[in-house]
Motif scaffolding. Structure first.
Motif, short mmCIF file in Angstrom:
data_model
loop_
_atom_site.label_atom_id
_atom_site.label_comp_id
_atom_site.label_asym_id
_atom_site.label_seq_id
_atom_site.Cartn_x
_atom_site.Cartn_y
_atom_site.Cartn_z
N TYR A 111 -0.60 -0.69 4.36
CA TYR A 111 0.22 -1.94 3.94
C TYR A 111 1.00 -2.64 4.84
O TYR A 111 1.14 -3.86 4.88
CB TYR A 111 1.21 -1.28 2.78
CG TYR A 111 2.49 -1.97 2.40
CD1 TYR A 111 2.21 -3.06 1.36
CD2 TYR A 111 3.75 -2.11 3.06
CE1 TYR A 111 3.08 -4.11 0.81
CE2 TYR A 111 4.62 -3.24 2.63
CZ TYR A 111 4.30 -3.95 1.41
OH TYR A 111 5.20 -4.94 1.10
N TRP A 185 -6.64 -5.10 -8.86
CA TRP A 185 -5.92 -3.76 -8.81
C TRP A 185 -6.65 -2.82 -9.35
O TRP A 185 -6.24 -1.71 -9.63
CB TRP A 185 -4.37 -3.94 -9.49
CG TRP A 185 -4.43 -4.92 -10.34
CD1 TRP A 185 -4.12 -6.26 -10.33
CD2 TRP A 185 -4.54 -4.67 -11.94
NE1 TRP A 185 -4.22 -6.92 -11.78
CE2 TRP A 185 -4.29 -6.00 -12.54
CE3 TRP A 185 -5.07 -3.76 -12.67
CZ2 TRP A 185 -4.38 -6.19 -13.97
CZ3 TRP A 185 -5.27 -3.74 -14.33
CH2 TRP A 185 -4.95 -5.38 -14.67
N MET A 192 -4.71 -1.99 -2.54
CA MET A 192 -3.53 -2.06 -1.45
C MET A 192 -3.80 -3.58 -1.12
O MET A 192 -2.55 -4.20 -1.20
CB MET A 192 -3.89 -1.29 -0.48
CG MET A 192 -2.59 -1.17 0.60
SD MET A 192 -1.31 -0.94 -0.03
CE MET A 192 -1.00 0.63 -0.40
N ILE A 195 -1.67 -5.65 -3.54
CA ILE A 195 -0.32 -5.31 -3.40
C ILE A 195 0.41 -5.96 -2.30
O ILE A 195 1.31 -6.77 -2.27
CB ILE A 195 0.28 -3.75 -3.38
CG1 ILE A 195 -0.21 -3.06 -4.64
CG2 ILE A 195 1.48 -3.71 -2.73
CD1 ILE A 195 -0.30 -1.69 -4.60
N VAL A 267 4.67 -1.41 -5.85
CA VAL A 267 3.35 -0.45 -6.01
C VAL A 267 3.59 0.28 -7.39
O VAL A 267 2.67 0.36 -8.15
CB VAL A 267 3.44 0.78 -5.19
CG1 VAL A 267 2.38 1.92 -5.38
CG2 VAL A 267 3.12 0.07 -3.71
N THR A 271 0.51 -1.18 -9.68
CA THR A 271 -0.57 -0.29 -9.99
C THR A 271 -0.11 1.13 -10.25
O THR A 271 -0.97 2.10 -10.69
CB THR A 271 -1.45 -0.29 -8.55
OG1 THR A 271 -0.53 0.45 -7.69
CG2 THR A 271 -1.99 -1.46 -8.04
N GLY A 273 0.52 3.32 -7.96
CA GLY A 273 -0.06 4.04 -7.22
C GLY A 273 -1.82 4.17 -7.20
O GLY A 273 -2.48 4.67 -6.42
N SER A 279 -3.47 3.42 -4.11
CA SER A 279 -2.30 2.56 -3.46
C SER A 279 -1.23 3.41 -3.70
O SER A 279 -0.01 2.80 -3.59
CB SER A 279 -2.07 1.37 -4.41
OG SER A 279 -1.91 1.70 -5.76
N GLN A 280 -1.26 4.73 -3.76
CA GLN A 280 -0.02 5.61 -3.55
C GLN A 280 0.69 5.62 -2.19
O GLN A 280 -0.03 5.67 -1.30
CB GLN A 280 -0.28 7.06 -3.95
CG GLN A 280 0.72 8.00 -4.00
CD GLN A 280 1.94 7.78 -5.16
OE1 GLN A 280 2.41 6.53 -5.30
NE2 GLN A 280 2.28 8.51 -5.77
#
Lengths: 328, 276
Positions: A111, A185, A192, A195, A267, A271, A273, A279-280
């Motif tokens: 990120y 997403w 990611m 985001i 996040v 999403t 995560g 994307s966690q």
């Protein structure tokens, strides 16, 4: 950095040299009598305290103390309700052995790596563009700043819809250009980047404002001197603007790195995560451990690991600044 | 000569054009938010419109008649105003100490201050909650306010600004017999107006948009703040999007007003700065 301004460079270097954070001796007057100098020192100490206490008291009570409590909790097995059970460093050992830990740190770092250059270059371009005299300049600045002041609840609704895989605006535009847009997403390899895109869009105005304040504090004589020396716009950017912006740049980079490691709201709102944990991020994992899995001990342990990483990165930044940050 | 100026003009128009097009792209989501707030019965599946179908202010009426939205907005306004004023004070004094008052261990103290900025709020929630419960500060404005009174962000921001104020100005004031309090009030503060304006915006915004902490501390509905009320709207009405969007519009407007106001100060502050 080569300079076209031989007169100002030594001055900048000299200032940077005297500007170090080291606690140099107070501007005391040691030639006074012992009594006079002691009274003076006490007075000076009281002055320092008067300036520091307003911030030191709340920071100690409401940040440092709970942080120490969190360290204590990290050594326990605790679900927030039942009594705590001491487990020593088990929480840390468990986290280090868990591949999820490496994954959430990896996601957080990707990120930052995507976000920082995007938002800095974009914010710099905006600041340079909106620093020149033009009609409607203030209105445009306000417009670019609008997303900064909007809460992530609103922004996430809008961006999920803009990036919707089936009927979203972005894929509509891409389709018009003959490009098959990704499932932003909904696709693990694109969650990611989605985001990052939304975050950079939201924060552009923030970077713009910081850099605008920096640009406006640059002494215009420097530009006049550079022009006399025959420097073109590009050369003036490289040799005058960027070095003089280095304090603002330093600020933006440090804040962005710290905020980047703490990325959470977007996040959580965009999403949650997912998909499949793609994307966690670290703080998302801390949040889930605390409020979803009722494992406050493990969450506190992960918090401390995150804190140590952020601390290390920031210390490197602060030490490194002496090599490239000039204070005018 | 003439050719150069035409090229300059073309460049300027090109830059202005790019900025305006970018600005329109930036505004688009907000235009959509406003349009949705004016469209009765709007839902997210409906096709994109840039003009509402049967424009109505009904959603705004709902907010202020059926919901305690005015009260909630007042709560947010008050908390944000107090947070901002206190933060400006605590940040400016600390920044002065870190920039102008050398003392033994200053580097370490500053590092500890910076460290507080690196702690995610989520980490502090559980211990802070327990702490405020002990002090009996849950469900009070004071409980919501206290943890926001000092931020390393503000201190860091203002310290950067004070470092840029030429020391010759302090030295001249010292020769005139001014002490640190006078130098702070009459030399430093007027010279860092742009940074003060910037901090005003961010302190106000941080409080205005903060979600997690007020949610935990202020359980009583009459004490609630705007973002919490907004989130509540999403569940309550099986998501009446026009009402949610109306709330969103209202939550953005004061921030924009403050930005436009503070922006003027940024420019003024620079114009009046000591050394040019």
């Amino acid at each position: 950095m080569t300079s076209i301004l031989p007169l100002t460079e030594p001055a900048i270097a000299a200032r940077a040299a005297t500007d170090s954070d080291d606690a140099s001796a107070p501007p005391a007057a040691p030639r006074r009598t012992a009594r006079g100098s002691r009274a003076r020192r006490v007075r000076y100490a009281l002055t320092v305290l008067a300036f520091l206490l307003p911030s030191a008291i709340p920071l100690t009570l409401f940040v440092l103390t709970p942080m120490v409590s969190a360290a204590w909790i990290s050594l326990h097995d605790w679900n927030l309700l039942s009594p705590m059970t001491f487990v020593g460093l088990d929480n840390f050992a468990g986290l280090i052995a868990d591949p999820d830990t490496a994954r959430v740190f990896g996601n957080t770092i990707s990120y930052i790596v995507g976000y920082l250059p995007l938002v800095y270059i974009g914010g710099l371009a905006l600041a340079l563009g909106l620093n020149r005299a033009m009609r409607g300049r203030n209105l445009l600045r306000g417009i670019y700043f609008l997303p900064v002041v909007t809460s992530w609840i609103v922004v996430a609704i809008v961006w999920r819809w803009l990036l919707a895989p089936e009927n979203g605006v972005v894929n509509g535009v891409l389709g018009f250009l003959g490009i098959d847009g990704p499932g932003w997403w909904t696709d693990p390899s694109w969650s990611m980047p989605s985001i990052i895109l939304a975050s950079a869009w939201k924060d552009l105005g923030f970077v713009m404002v910081i850099l605008l304040a920096g640009l406006q504090s640059i002494n215009t004589d420097l530009y006049d001197a550079a022009k006399v020396d025959g420097a073109g716009p590009w050369r003036r950017l490289i040799s005058v603007t960027l070095p003089m912006l280095s304090p603002s740049t330093f600020f933006v980079v440090v804040i962005s790195l710290i905020n980047g490691f703490q990325v959470f709201d977007q996040v959580y709102a965009m999403t949650g995560g997912g998909p499949a944990g793609s994307s966690q991020v670290v703080v998302g994992e801390i949040y889930d451990l605390t409020f979803r899995y009722g494992s406050a001990g493990e969450a506190s342990a992960l918090s401390w690991m995150l804190f140590v990483v952020i601390l290390a990165v920031t210390v490197v930044q602060v030490i490194g600044q002496r090599r490239w940050v000039h204070y005018a | 000569m003439r050719e150069v100026s035409t090229r300059n003009r073309a460049t300027r128009i090109l830059i202005a054009g790019v900025l305006v097009v970018g600005g329109l792209a930036m505004m688009f989501p907000f235009v959509w938010t406003v349009v949705t707030s004016l469209t009765p019965g709007a839902n997210l599946g409906s096709p994109i419109r840039l003009w509402p179908e049967n424009p109505s202010l009904g959603a705004y009426e709902t907010l202020f008649t059926e919901r305690p939205f005015a009260r909630v907005a007042m709560n947010s306004l008050m908390l944000a105003a107090i947070t901002t004023i206190v933060q400006l004070f605590t940040s400016a004094t600390a920044a002065y100490a870190f920039s102008r008052l050398p003392f033994r261990g200053r580097g370490i103290v500053f590092a500890v201050y910076l460290a507080t900025m690196m702690i995610p709020l989520q980490v502090l929630i559980v211990p802070l909650f327990a702490q405020l419960r002990t002090f009996g500060l849950l469900n009070t404005y004071l409980g919501a306010l206290l943890p926001t009174f000092a931020t390393a962000f503000g201190i860091f921001l203002l310290r950067q600004a004070i470092n840029q104020v030429p020391r010759e100005l302090d030295e001249a004031a010292t020769l005139d017999g001014a002490g640190h309090f006078r130098i702070f009030a009459t030399i430093i503060l007027p010279n860092i107006k742009p940074a003060l304006a910037t901090l005003t915006i961010f302190a106000f915004m941080g409080s205005w948009n903060s979600f997690l902490w007020p949610l935990i501390v202020l359980r009583d509905p009459t004490l609630q703040t705007l973002p919490i009320a907004l989130a509540g709207l999403q569940g309550q009405y099986t998501t009446a999007w026009d009402v949610v969007m109306a709330g969103s519009v209202i939550s953005v407007l004061p921030m924009l007003a403050i930005y436009l106001f503070a922006q003027k100060y940024i420019i003024q502050g620079v114009a009046s700065s000591g050394i040019k």
